[in-house]
Scaffold this active site. Sequence first.
Site: not given
Length: 440
Positions: A24, A167, A321
């Site tokens: 990320s 999100s 995740d």
Amino acid sequence: MVKKQTIHPAKHLTGGVEPPGDKSISHRYAMLAALAEGTSELRHFAAAADCRSTLDCMKALGAEVKVDKDTVRVTGRGPGGLKGSWRALDAGNSGTTMRLLTGILAAQDFTTKLTGDASLQKRPMKRVMSPLREMGADIRARDDNFAPLEIRGGRLRSIEYHMPVASAQVKSAVLLAGLFADGVTSVTEPARTRDHTELAVEEFGATLEKRGKTIRIHPTSGGHGRGKLQARSLDIPGDLSSAVFFIAAASLLPDSNLLIHNVGLNPTRTAILDVFASMGASVQIMSLRSAYGEIVGDLSVKGASLKGGVIEGEQIPLVIDELPMLAALGPYTEEGIEIRDAAELRVKESDRIAVLAENLRSLGATVDERPDGLRVEGRNAGRLRGAEIEPHGDHRIAMALAVAGNALDGESTVRGWRIVSSSYPEFADDLARLTDTITR
Ligand code: S3P
């Protein structure tokens, strides 16, 4: 890399490992470095194919990109310095590349086509198109939701956006677009999600304010002074989401004693450590330090008997995740694992709820699949057996099931292993080095 990976039973995990750079953070640094003026040096950049896709896109948009092992140097020409690409940009398997870049491209004075692999072309993009259209963007998509996208960039106006889904990718797309808007853009999240964009944007010099679940971003001034994006020299922490596979493997195998070095411990990512703690895992955090707004530390993990539990509500976006790994631990726990409120899992790299249910059942687990999650019964539901795992092109499913396979009596195989390189190309080698595999 092999097509099919054989998973051998293992006795324990011992030694030390440093996970690859955080995916990320690597995406965000690469994009912001391309928008900044000058050369940024990004050390311990993620080895993930997904982050290579971002680098390739930024290169196609005019940034200079030099890769030397895990150090990446990106030279940008300032926020107005990107140029159009006659070729369609390819985000590969990476949702983060596609969604974040759409936010940036919506504000450029050229048109870009953006596509991805078969899996990415099935993932919803309307969630970023809607707020960006409110800002004045002109974005076309197949069935008004899917890639390939055609982004006709132009001037954007600032908005106050209340996100319907929690999100980080949507939040980030709007914030990055906000860098180019005509005023202050605000985004309010329904539940907290990872805040790497906020930290990175500040690190590169933009101005941002946070109050509760609302973030306000000021447009970059482009020229001088406060708000200008500046090239930076940065170290990227190891990826906690990759480290989690080792935490799980070491917890499962009784005599394990594992040290995981240099792991990102940003509080919007560490909810997984709380879940492990609540299940009775033995994970200790050591040598906490700060690195460019992020927090880094080392983890010591020992084998433990896992209790299991329910993961739900506001926890979900914070461990999104890690849910494949938690589900795959289910059959080894005392009470089983139940995941609720996680319908988002159905629109990840695969329909993770269905694919987990299918594969865990083939290992002999008892699974109740639900629209927004699943319940995996614990160890009393019966013994597992080796099986052939089909991850349906999903890197995290492949790695999670490989870890579960380590604790079986017999061998398993994981098909389509190549997809693991989306996030962790060296995973099989690192795992093999740490495990003392046994032939029973
Ligand atoms: C990511 C956000 C999450 C996560 C993905 C990476 C990011 O996706 O699943 O792997 O870097 O912003 P969503 O924002 O779609 O939940």
